[in-house]
Scaffold this active site. Sequence first.
Site, PDB file in Angstrom:
ATOM      1  N   GLU A 151     -24.372   0.042  -7.688  1.00 55.11           N
ATOM      2  CA  GLU A 151     -23.105   0.012  -6.934  1.00 55.11           C
ATOM      3  C   GLU A 151     -23.423  -0.171  -5.456  1.00 55.11           C
ATOM      4  O   GLU A 151     -22.941  -1.090  -4.813  1.00 55.11           O
ATOM      5  CB  GLU A 151     -22.323   1.320  -7.149  1.00 55.11           C
ATOM      6  CG  GLU A 151     -20.993   1.379  -6.388  1.00 55.11           C
ATOM      7  CD  GLU A 151     -20.358   2.770  -6.396  1.00 55.11           C
ATOM      8  OE1 GLU A 151     -21.071   3.768  -6.622  1.00 55.11           O
ATOM      9  OE2 GLU A 151     -19.140   2.855  -6.146  1.00 55.11           O
ATOM     10  N   HIS A 182     -12.919  10.418 -11.072  1.00 54.02           N
ATOM     11  CA  HIS A 182     -13.408  11.581 -10.313  1.00 54.02           C
ATOM     12  C   HIS A 182     -12.222  12.492 -10.002  1.00 54.02           C
ATOM     13  O   HIS A 182     -11.241  12.051  -9.389  1.00 54.02           O
ATOM     14  CB  HIS A 182     -14.048  11.144  -9.000  1.00 54.02           C
ATOM     15  CG  HIS A 182     -15.346  10.421  -9.176  1.00 54.02           C
ATOM     16  ND1 HIS A 182     -16.563  11.043  -9.049  1.00 54.02           N
ATOM     17  CD2 HIS A 182     -15.621   9.132  -9.479  1.00 54.02           C
ATOM     18  CE1 HIS A 182     -17.535  10.159  -9.243  1.00 54.02           C
ATOM     19  NE2 HIS A 182     -17.002   8.985  -9.511  1.00 54.02           N
TER      20      HIS A 182
HETATM   21 ZN    ZN Z   1     -17.740   6.968  -9.483  1.00 52.75          ZN
END
Ligand code: ZN
Length: 339
Positions: free
Chosen positions: A200, A14
């Site tokens: 996640e 990211h």
């Molecule tokens: Zn990520």
Amino acid sequence: MNLQLFPKIDLHYHLDGSVSPVTLIEIALQENIQLPTMNVDKLREYVQVEEECRNLAEYLTKFEISKKCMQSPRALKQVAYKAIEDVSKQNVRYIEVRFAPYLHTEQGLRIDEVVSNVLSGLKEGENDFATMARAILICMRNDSVEKNIEIIEVAAKFLDKGVVGVDLAGDEANFPPDLNKDAFNLAKKYNIPITIHAGEAAGSENIYDAVVNLGAKRIGHGIRLKEDPHLVELIKEKKITLELCPTSNVQTKAVDSWESHPIKYYFDKGILVTVNTDNTTVSNTNITNEYRILVERYGFILDELKEITFNSLNAAFINNNDKQKLKKILEKEYKIIGL
Ligand SMILES: [Zn+2]
């Protein structure tokens, strides 16, 4: 061996979570942005998680300052360029840099302007360093489907001009993948490769939805896949690639401990796993460190690290020409180090 020299790929990086404190201060000075401190070490505390981070929500608070500093064309270009400079030092030969264009429109930039400035920084980086770089545009889960459809339209416009895919990220626990079905149907129509953060911060059913209903070819993290043995088989059969990020997964409590991280389990099961950084600044890591973790914590040998890097190569969203070019570079470099 010195793993820094090992040729690597990072598919899950990211941009906003990987801006160094030095760059943040440089931008703040250029643009008169008020930061809580102008001291590099003190600023680090604001943008990096502690070892004891409670959950993904706490992890996400660390992105506030970089967001503030990534609102102008110049800053976006600079951050993208620096990203390539940084990762080239870790011998990253290919990287897919992801970002959510809407987060960078607070000062009036249009999303296509955000994208073109990041792309020009990546391109400049690619020209100066030995790292091939492409971009993935992120749709945010908490944004409206209309906004996310706009992201897909912009991705289509820049496809093969630097953008190679789209992603869905953000608050997974409260926004299941299906909410964005229309946006991702459009991505499928345009043949834009899809990766989705799933499994996640929520259960394996999100992985199923991401792959079966939204058309993801890769899954960001997929930690909780192991909860469903049938799904494990499906992921294997469909040759879906998992983008695992061990340090981040421990910090966000996607796993309880280093010991319970499933990367070796998935690898041994024959699932296509890759290793990535997620956010080098927020997680205080780099790709060399993540490869080292595979060796030191999970007993991977160098041949297996090479296999993982080739999993990344095969799952990369670049076109075939670029992939063949990259393959040749990697094979040559592995030969030099005796692999
Ligand atoms: Zn990520």
